[in-house]
Motif scaffolding. Structure first.
Motif: not given
Length: 129
Positions: A87-91, A94-98
């Motif tokens: 998720a970080y690598a793809n900026d 929303d996914t990181g927070e989920a």
């Protein structure tokens, strides 16, 4: 740099220093202190900073695919780290927070953060040598 951003970097550095020393209790203790001071938002910031450290400055432009054979059979914390770093690598904030919220809801955030710290240290060691 804001005071909050500097605090996040300082906290991430403390986590990495403890992880490098192999002191899992200190890693968890640092995250606990962050949560006490800044809530889960603060812990998320430190985790996002660790993901940035894993990805590094030479990340390819564009999307990154999660290529982890057997990911669905891996332990929860290992799957979580792979997906969080992806998720970080793809900026993909929303996914990181989920993912972060799911780990909290599942009661597994401490395990995930400990694995993230260990994975970050392993990545740094592999780059160094």
């Amino acid at each position: 740099m804001t005071d909050e951003a500097q605090q996040t970097l300082d906290d991430a550095t403390a986590v990495l220093r403890s992880a490098l020393a192999g002191d899992g209790d200190a890693v968890v203790g640092t995250f606990d202190a962050v949560v006490d001071r800044s809530g889960l938002v603060g812990a998320y910031g430190v985790a996002w900073c660790l993901a940035a450290t894993m990805v590094g400055d030479d990340a390819p432009a564009g999307g990154a695919a999660l290529d982890f054979p057997g990911i669905d059979q891996a332990d929860y914390d290992t799957r979580w780290v792979a997906r969080f770093v992806s998720a970080y690598a793809n900026d993909d904030i929303d996914t990181g927070e989920a993912l972060f919220g799911a780990a909290v809801a599942d009661g597994l955030l401490p395990d995930c953060l400990l694995t993230l710290a260990g994975s970050t240290v392993a990545t740094l060691r592999s780059r160094a040598g």
